[in-house]
Write a protein that holds these residues in place. Sequence first.
Motif, PDB file in Angstrom:
ATOM      1  N   SER A 257      12.867  51.290  38.379  1.00  0.00           N
ATOM      2  CA  SER A 257      13.948  50.894  37.406  1.00  0.00           C
ATOM      3  C   SER A 257      15.333  50.626  38.161  1.00  0.00           C
TER       4      SER A 257
ATOM      5  N   ALA B 289      16.809  46.768  38.980  1.00  0.00           N
ATOM      6  CA  ALA B 289      18.297  46.542  38.612  1.00  0.00           C
ATOM      7  C   ALA B 289      18.931  45.882  39.889  1.00  0.00           C
ATOM      8  N   GLN B 290      18.758  46.508  40.941  1.00  0.00           N
ATOM      9  CA  GLN B 290      19.589  46.079  42.240  1.00  0.00           C
ATOM     10  C   GLN B 290      19.028  44.395  42.564  1.00  0.00           C
TER      11      GLN B 290
ATOM     12  N   ASN C  75      17.495  42.335  40.441  1.00  0.00           N
ATOM     13  CA  ASN C  75      18.192  41.440  39.563  1.00  0.00           C
ATOM     14  C   ASN C  75      19.441  41.273  39.318  1.00  0.00           C
ATOM     15  N   SER C  76      20.369  42.281  39.410  1.00  0.00           N
ATOM     16  CA  SER C  76      21.754  42.107  39.400  1.00  0.00           C
ATOM     17  C   SER C  76      22.589  40.956  40.085  1.00  0.00           C
ATOM     18  N   CYS C  77      23.226  40.126  39.680  1.00  0.00           N
ATOM     19  CA  CYS C  77      24.086  39.038  40.040  1.00  0.00           C
ATOM     20  C   CYS C  77      25.551  39.537  40.591  1.00  0.00           C
TER      21      CYS C  77
ATOM     22  N   HIS D 270      29.634  39.096  40.412  1.00  0.00           N
ATOM     23  CA  HIS D 270      30.389  39.139  39.104  1.00  0.00           C
ATOM     24  C   HIS D 270      30.520  37.755  38.807  1.00  0.00           C
TER      25      HIS D 270
ATOM     26  N   SER E 144      26.380  33.453  37.228  1.00  0.00           N
ATOM     27  CA  SER E 144      25.595  33.659  35.773  1.00  0.00           C
ATOM     28  C   SER E 144      24.084  33.720  36.040  1.00  0.00           C
TER      29      SER E 144
ATOM     30  N   CYS F  62      21.323  34.078  39.630  1.00  0.00           N
ATOM     31  CA  CYS F  62      21.108  34.218  40.913  1.00  0.00           C
ATOM     32  C   CYS F  62      19.813  34.672  41.277  1.00  0.00           C
TER      33      CYS F  62
ATOM     34  N   PRO G  48      21.283  39.955  44.783  1.00  0.00           N
ATOM     35  CA  PRO G  48      22.593  40.550  44.524  1.00  0.00           C
ATOM     36  C   PRO G  48      23.801  40.026  45.620  1.00  0.00           C
TER      37      PRO G  48
ATOM     38  N   CYS H 224      23.533  32.837  44.699  1.00  0.00           N
ATOM     39  CA  CYS H 224      24.013  32.190  43.428  1.00  0.00           C
ATOM     40  C   CYS H 224      23.357  31.056  43.118  1.00  0.00           C
TER      41      CYS H 224
END
Length: 209
Positions: free
Chosen positions: A18, A22-23, A25-27, A29, A32, A34, A37, A42
């Motif tokens: 998990s 998360a790492q 799929n996280s974009c 800041h 919107s 990407c 990471p 982007c």
Amino acid sequence: MEESCLHRKLLPAVWLCSLVAAQVNSCPHACSVCSGPDNDLCKECKTGWILHNYTCVGCDDACVGCVGSGPSRCRKCAPGYRLVGSKCLDIDECVERVLACHGLDEICFNTEGSFRCHCAEGFIRKDSICVRKQLPNVQEKGMFEDLQDDEVEVLQQMFLVVVLCGLATLAAKGDLVYTSIFMGAAAAMAGYWLSDRVDGVLDIFLKGR
């Protein structure tokens, strides 16, 4: 018992998976959408940011489109700004325009990217124009309005004395007309003075009876 041990061994593995997901799929800041990471992965930017080379950059207020942050990374200068060298800098409309404010009773104040017009001191804005403030109606008092009755009487006597002195000076030169006027005025003043004194004596006498 064996099932419980199996759950204990799987929990750390699930948590690790998990965390990795998360790492991945996280974009950043500003992004919107990407593909990773990192800032240069982007695909779409959030409001207020522009995509440049797969990186979301925040444009300066002086820019219309940019390739990076700051007034030197503009694609085009925004209204109220001018390209000076490599930077979009504010235009001082109050200095460059002869009549930045249309009204003669307005004062121009430069702002970043624009300017404002304020009414001059003593004026207020009414129906989009500056008009002079209406002062309250204050009736001015006359020079002698605050004088008491006895003060007025003293002034009258002083005026008569000045007139008599002037007539006496002319009479001393032998002018018969001014001599007659002086004698008449002196007699009138003496009569006024004596009548006032006689009234005072009569009042005292009557009160003492």
